[in-house]
Scaffold this motif. Structure first.
Motif, mmCIF file in Angstrom:
data_model
loop_
_atom_site.group_PDB
_atom_site.id
_atom_site.type_symbol
_atom_site.label_atom_id
_atom_site.label_comp_id
_atom_site.label_asym_id
_atom_site.label_seq_id
_atom_site.Cartn_x
_atom_site.Cartn_y
_atom_site.Cartn_z
ATOM 1 N N SER A 281 0.861 20.385 -12.386
ATOM 2 C CA SER A 281 -0.222 19.788 -11.592
ATOM 3 C C SER A 281 0.331 18.714 -10.676
ATOM 4 O O SER A 281 1.412 18.183 -10.908
ATOM 5 C CB SER A 281 -1.289 19.149 -12.489
ATOM 6 O OG SER A 281 -0.917 17.834 -12.850
ATOM 7 N N SER A 282 -0.427 18.429 -9.652
ATOM 8 C CA SER A 282 -0.187 17.209 -8.909
ATOM 9 C C SER A 282 -0.713 16.065 -9.752
ATOM 10 O O SER A 282 -1.641 16.242 -10.545
ATOM 11 C CB SER A 282 -0.918 17.242 -7.571
ATOM 12 O OG SER A 282 -0.325 18.217 -6.738
ATOM 13 N N CYS A 283 -0.098 14.895 -9.614
ATOM 14 C CA CYS A 283 -0.521 13.735 -10.381
ATOM 15 C C CYS A 283 -0.801 12.598 -9.406
ATOM 16 O O CYS A 283 -0.118 12.473 -8.388
ATOM 17 C CB CYS A 283 0.574 13.297 -11.352
ATOM 18 S SG CYS A 283 1.061 14.591 -12.501
ATOM 19 N N PHE A 284 -1.793 11.797 -9.749
ATOM 20 C CA PHE A 284 -2.212 10.730 -8.837
ATOM 21 C C PHE A 284 -2.202 9.389 -9.560
ATOM 22 O O PHE A 284 -2.840 9.250 -10.606
ATOM 23 C CB PHE A 284 -3.614 11.036 -8.311
ATOM 24 C CG PHE A 284 -3.710 12.385 -7.665
ATOM 25 C CD1 PHE A 284 -3.424 12.554 -6.322
ATOM 26 C CD2 PHE A 284 -4.055 13.502 -8.421
ATOM 27 C CE1 PHE A 284 -3.498 13.812 -5.730
ATOM 28 C CE2 PHE A 284 -4.124 14.763 -7.839
ATOM 29 C CZ PHE A 284 -3.841 14.911 -6.489
ATOM 30 N N ARG A 285 -1.478 8.452 -9.012
ATOM 31 C CA ARG A 285 -1.407 7.137 -9.651
ATOM 32 C C ARG A 285 -1.510 6.031 -8.606
ATOM 33 O O ARG A 285 -0.804 6.061 -7.600
ATOM 34 C CB ARG A 285 -0.088 7.001 -10.428
ATOM 35 C CG ARG A 285 0.027 8.055 -11.503
ATOM 36 C CD ARG A 285 1.231 7.858 -12.395
ATOM 37 N NE ARG A 285 1.254 8.927 -13.394
ATOM 38 C CZ ARG A 285 2.185 9.083 -14.327
ATOM 39 N NH1 ARG A 285 3.189 8.205 -14.400
ATOM 40 N NH2 ARG A 285 2.130 10.067 -15.182
ATOM 41 N N ARG A 286 -2.355 5.078 -8.893
ATOM 42 C CA ARG A 286 -2.545 3.995 -7.928
ATOM 43 C C ARG A 286 -1.348 3.058 -7.922
ATOM 44 O O ARG A 286 -1.030 2.437 -6.914
ATOM 45 C CB ARG A 286 -3.830 3.233 -8.218
ATOM 46 C CG ARG A 286 -5.062 4.100 -7.998
ATOM 47 C CD ARG A 286 -6.351 3.308 -8.088
ATOM 48 N NE ARG A 286 -6.405 2.283 -7.083
ATOM 49 C CZ ARG A 286 -6.684 0.998 -7.310
ATOM 50 N NH1 ARG A 286 -6.927 0.602 -8.539
ATOM 51 N NH2 ARG A 286 -6.704 0.130 -6.338
ATOM 52 N N ARG B 178 8.873 5.978 -6.580
ATOM 53 C CA ARG B 178 7.531 5.788 -7.132
ATOM 54 C C ARG B 178 6.508 6.200 -6.093
ATOM 55 O O ARG B 178 6.430 5.608 -5.020
ATOM 56 C CB ARG B 178 7.335 4.322 -7.531
ATOM 57 C CG ARG B 178 5.999 4.044 -8.161
ATOM 58 C CD ARG B 178 6.019 2.754 -8.909
ATOM 59 N NE ARG B 178 7.118 2.762 -9.856
ATOM 60 C CZ ARG B 178 7.095 2.124 -11.020
ATOM 61 N NH1 ARG B 178 6.054 1.441 -11.350
ATOM 62 N NH2 ARG B 178 8.123 2.172 -11.818
ATOM 63 N N LEU B 179 5.694 7.195 -6.422
ATOM 64 C CA LEU B 179 4.733 7.732 -5.463
ATOM 65 C C LEU B 179 3.311 7.661 -6.017
ATOM 66 O O LEU B 179 3.106 7.544 -7.216
ATOM 67 C CB LEU B 179 5.059 9.207 -5.171
ATOM 68 C CG LEU B 179 6.420 9.491 -4.546
ATOM 69 C CD1 LEU B 179 6.653 10.994 -4.465
ATOM 70 C CD2 LEU B 179 6.526 8.857 -3.170
ATOM 71 N N HIS B 180 2.362 7.746 -5.098
ATOM 72 C CA HIS B 180 0.958 7.795 -5.529
ATOM 73 C C HIS B 180 0.540 9.222 -5.867
ATOM 74 O O HIS B 180 -0.346 9.444 -6.661
ATOM 75 C CB HIS B 180 0.044 7.253 -4.432
ATOM 76 C CG HIS B 180 0.152 5.770 -4.264
ATOM 77 N ND1 HIS B 180 -0.023 4.896 -5.308
ATOM 78 C CD2 HIS B 180 0.442 5.010 -3.189
ATOM 79 C CE1 HIS B 180 0.136 3.653 -4.874
ATOM 80 N NE2 HIS B 180 0.428 3.700 -3.587
ATOM 81 N N GLN B 181 1.183 10.170 -5.206
ATOM 82 C CA GLN B 181 0.936 11.581 -5.535
ATOM 83 C C GLN B 181 2.271 12.269 -5.741
ATOM 84 O O GLN B 181 3.160 12.146 -4.900
ATOM 85 C CB GLN B 181 0.173 12.284 -4.400
ATOM 86 C CG GLN B 181 -0.062 13.763 -4.687
ATOM 87 C CD GLN B 181 -0.686 14.514 -3.523
ATOM 88 O OE1 GLN B 181 -1.524 13.984 -2.822
ATOM 89 N NE2 GLN B 181 -0.249 15.749 -3.343
ATOM 90 N N PHE B 182 2.401 12.923 -6.862
ATOM 91 C CA PHE B 182 3.637 13.667 -7.110
ATOM 92 C C PHE B 182 3.345 14.877 -7.981
ATOM 93 O O PHE B 182 2.240 15.025 -8.511
ATOM 94 C CB PHE B 182 4.685 12.767 -7.757
ATOM 95 C CG PHE B 182 4.306 12.271 -9.134
ATOM 96 C CD1 PHE B 182 3.513 11.153 -9.286
ATOM 97 C CD2 PHE B 182 4.754 12.930 -10.271
ATOM 98 C CE1 PHE B 182 3.155 10.696 -10.553
ATOM 99 C CE2 PHE B 182 4.412 12.471 -11.546
ATOM 100 C CZ PHE B 182 3.605 11.348 -11.680
ATOM 101 N N ASP B 183 4.346 15.735 -8.116
ATOM 102 C CA ASP B 183 4.166 16.963 -8.892
ATOM 103 C C ASP B 183 4.914 16.869 -10.204
ATOM 104 O O ASP B 183 5.996 16.279 -10.276
ATOM 105 C CB ASP B 183 4.682 18.159 -8.087
ATOM 106 C CG ASP B 183 3.809 18.411 -6.876
ATOM 107 O OD1 ASP B 183 2.630 18.693 -7.081
ATOM 108 O OD2 ASP B 183 4.309 18.289 -5.739
#
Length: 423
Positions: free
Chosen positions: A260-265, A279-284
């Motif tokens: 899945s794609s993952c979303f982190r603030r 460090r990304l806000h959206q990654f796989d």
RNA sequence: GGAGAGGUGGCCGAGUGGUCGAAGGCGCACGCCUGGAAAGCGUGUAUGCGCCGAAAGCGCAUCAUGGGUUCGAAUCCCAUUCUCUCCGCCA
């Protein structure tokens, strides 16, 4: 959430064990014991009142049927009193329960006895260090420069369209992403995992189920209009499949894998740690989840550790495995192995996977049970790990495999990428 | 988005405000029967909490969820949610 029984049976032991996690539980445990006592007391009173009311209601019914309606008057009065009493007891009970719950969720999971004491990442125990030498040429550069040079990842474009931490992958960069996802999924299938493609948004119940709420509220993207949370990891939907479920005897172990794609603030992150892909806000990410019999969970953890290591071996990346110390291990975990790859141009270790045994901590909150040999319901153990998260793998691949002619793709990936050099 | 129908145990399915945790069936488990099996017969078959540490027993709660009416709710009322059908929109 820690099981109340464990605390009641051995409050001192719980407090002692949590010291390893640098957590002072003494006052909290005391409050919990007290609240539990009050809860049971209140429930007893209420149940007795309801029992009397039930009997009265039946008697009144019989009187009415036999035409003695007038005689029911006194009973009705008593019934009304009982109703008031039980109602207010019910309110107290609910308040006590939620107070108890609020306290219970503040207690971290107990660490496994083998977890080393310690305050920070300095104290983590290095288990395996596979640091085959990387020889870089003199002009070696970090991945964000390589990404620009070969035009495979565009951070600025992402910033324009969305914001920082939302890059575009382009050309061979995009194909490398796709190759890694397929590689990881195929390997997992080979290892006996079942593939899922989960929803990328979950409801509140699910976020609570895995403990992301109320803990990490500000770390998830939230859609207020529909009250949904963007998943920070596939662990949430995949584990929540089994929320409020009693599994049959033969269904364990369950081995699931999901991309899945993952979303982190990532609120509060800044500086060179967040440069490029670090460090990304959206990654796989490809995530593995296992649900197993409590007596098997540590064998399972070892199995998962070996599995994740095998992926890094195949990608020919220098890595090490850390057993996290009490101060660094997560709130919900009993025992965690972190996997880090060495990023040669940045000259630092990057965390690419975290494999944890949560024992019954998640199951308890989620009511994930199974029927044991005696047909009794018991809480199952849950484990999960990344296998693997893409961005830092890509960072390491780019940096470690750079040469004058371009970036070499490791053999294991070539059938997936369809090319062996990014130039 | 609009209109309508519905949600009952592992599954199917009945249920007129009163002894309904809920008929009946299927499934499952055990027993009888059998050389063995099928059929047949019999028994059992939800979860959570509490009394209490365990078993037995008893009590309370649970018929999508949360409220309400009533002495008493699966049944009546309200809200929410999910499913299905039709219309609208749409990859």
């Amino acid at each position: 959430m820690l099981q109340l029984n464990i605390i009641k049976e051995n409050p001192k032991g719980v407090t002692e064990l949590l010291r390893i996690k640098n957590f002072d539980a003494e006052a909290l445990v005391e409050e919990i014991m007290e609240l539990d006592h009050r809860r049971r007391e209140t429930q007893k009173k209420m149940d007795d009142g309801l029992a009397e009311a039930n009997i009265l209601a039946k008697e009144i019914g019989i009187l009415f049927k036999s035409g003695k309606g007038e005689e029911a008057g006194a009973l009705k009065e008593r019934s009304a009193v009982l109703k008031k009493e039980t109602q207010s007891l019910g309110i107290i009970l609910e308040e006590t329960k939620s107070a108890l719950d609020e306290k219970l969720v503040l207690l971290p999971n107990l660490p496994h006895p083998s977890v080393p004491a310690g305050n920070s990442e300095e104290d983590n125990e290095v288990l395996v260090a596979n640091e085959f030498k990387i020889k870089l040429h003199d002009d070696a550069v970090p991945h964000w420069e390589l990404a620009k040079k070969y035009d495979i990842i565009d951070f600025d474009l992402g910033a324009k369209v969305t914001g920082a931490g939302f890059p575009f992958y382009k050309g061979k960069g995009a194909r490398l992403q796709r190759a890694l996802i397929n590689f990881f999924l195929d390997e997992a299938l080979e290892a006996g995992y079942s593939e899922y493609q989960p929803p990328l948004f979950v409801n509140e119940d699910s976020a609570y189920g895995t403990g992301n709420l109320p803990d990490k509220d500000g770390q998830m993207y939230h859609i207020g209009e529909d009250n949904l949370y963007a998943i920070p990891t596939a662990e949430i939907p995949i584990t929540n499949i089994y929320r409020d479920v009693i599994l049959g005897q033969d269904s364990l172990p369950i081995k699931n894998v999901a991309y899945s794609s993952c979303f982190r603030r990532e609120a509060g992150s800044y500086g060179k740690d967040v440069r490029g892909l670090n460090r990304l806000h959206q990654f796989d990410k490809v995530e593995i989840v296992q649900i197993c019999h409590p007596e098997r969970s540590y064998d399972t953890l070892e199995e998962m550790r070996i599995y994740v290591a095998s992926l890094l071996e195949k990608l020919e990346l220098p890595y090490r495995i850390l057993k996290l110390c009490g101060g660094d291990i997560s709130f919900t975990s009993s025992l965690t192995y972190d996997f880090e790859v060495f990023s040669a141009a940045q000259k630092r270790w990057l965390e690419v996977s975290s494999v944890s045994n949560f024992e019954a901590f998640q199951s308890n909150r989620m009511k994930l049970r199974f029927r044991d040999e005696d047909n009794k319901t018991r809480l199952a153990h849950t484990l999960n790990g990344s296998a693997l998260a893409l961005p830092r793998i890509v960072a390491a691949l780019l940096e470690n495999n750079q040469s004058e002619t371009g970036i070499n793709i490791p053999k294991a990936l070539r059938t997936y990428t369809g090319f062996d050099l990014i130039s």
